[in-house]
Design an enzyme around this catalytic site. Sequence first.
Site, PDB file in Angstrom:
ATOM      1  N   CYS A   1      16.385  12.597   4.072  1.00 48.73           N
ATOM      2  CA  CYS A   1      16.196  13.647   5.057  1.00 48.73           C
ATOM      3  C   CYS A   1      16.141  14.973   4.301  1.00 48.73           C
ATOM      4  CB  CYS A   1      17.343  13.652   6.068  1.00 48.73           C
ATOM      5  SG  CYS A   1      17.308  15.073   7.183  1.00 48.73           S
TER       6      CYS A   1
ATOM      7  N   ASP B   1      16.981   7.876   4.721  1.00 48.97           N
ATOM      8  CA  ASP B   1      16.218   7.386   5.860  1.00 48.97           C
ATOM      9  C   ASP B   1      15.569   6.086   5.439  1.00 48.97           C
ATOM     10  OD1 ASP B   1      16.653   9.453   7.759  1.00 48.97           O
ATOM     11  OD2 ASP B   1      15.202  10.720   6.724  1.00 48.97           O
TER      12      ASP B   1
ATOM     13  N   GLU C   1      -3.533  -1.619  -6.722  1.00 50.78           N
ATOM     14  CA  GLU C   1      -2.743  -2.402  -7.668  1.00 50.78           C
ATOM     15  C   GLU C   1      -1.284  -2.379  -7.189  1.00 50.78           C
ATOM     16  OE1 GLU C   1      -0.374  -3.908 -10.235  1.00 50.78           O
ATOM     17  OE2 GLU C   1      -0.291  -1.721 -10.409  1.00 50.78           O
ATOM     18  N   SER C   2      -0.707  -3.551  -6.970  1.00 51.09           N
ATOM     19  CA  SER C   2       0.573  -3.657  -6.274  1.00 51.09           C
ATOM     20  C   SER C   2       1.774  -3.118  -7.057  1.00 51.09           C
ATOM     21  CB  SER C   2       0.831  -5.099  -5.842  1.00 51.09           C
ATOM     22  OG  SER C   2       0.902  -5.949  -6.959  1.00 51.09           O
TER      23      SER C   2
ATOM     24  N   HIS D   1       9.906  11.984   8.335  1.00 55.72           N
ATOM     25  CA  HIS D   1       9.259  10.682   8.508  1.00 55.72           C
ATOM     26  C   HIS D   1       7.743  10.814   8.589  1.00 55.72           C
ATOM     27  CE1 HIS D   1      13.328   9.700   9.195  1.00 55.72           C
ATOM     28  NE2 HIS D   1      13.286   9.260  10.444  1.00 55.72           N
ATOM     29  N   GLU D   2       7.291  11.761   9.388  1.00 54.11           N
ATOM     30  CA  GLU D   2       5.845  11.942   9.580  1.00 54.11           C
ATOM     31  C   GLU D   2       5.162  12.295   8.265  1.00 54.11           C
ATOM     32  OE1 GLU D   2       7.984  13.162  13.411  1.00 54.11           O
ATOM     33  OE2 GLU D   2       8.313  13.426  11.261  1.00 54.11           O
TER      34      GLU D   2
END
Length: 162
Positions: free
Chosen positions: A60, A67, A83-84, A101-102
């Site tokens: 936060c 969060d 690429e993971s 969050h947004e």
Amino acid sequence: MVIEEKELKIMPKKIATKLLGKQATIPVSPDKAVLERVPNPHTDTLYVARFAAPEFTSLCPVTGQPDFAHLVIDYVPNKWLLESKSLKLFLASFRNHGAFHEDCTVAIGKQIAKLLQPRFIRIGGYWYPRGGIPIDVFWQSGTLPKDVWLPDQGVAAYRGRG
């Protein structure tokens, strides 16, 4: 269905990445992280690739408290695949990053879209409650190609104990 050997597309043994196959540490922040891409061997085929990160964390920006979110990223590749390993490190770099969050959800989607230039991309950020209110954030870019199956993201709406 039998695939002839000449039909197989074999990825080159040497792919130009900085992270794949090498020891790496979690970047200190998202702006220090490197997202990488690899060639899509099936540019002639429309399909959806999905990444799920059920234990995403950030901070936060006001309280510094952690969060938690379940992120689901779906995209229809064009010339590139995500690429993971670089994605894992990029997402982990948010652990000490303060943002709402947004901002986290949309910034992740935009960064991946900029790198890959996919035919379509969407990200769902299913954030766990803070102050009793869950926040779900959704962002997409592009139009889903006709006849591409895009499954539900499979994350239930937060119900608490109800």
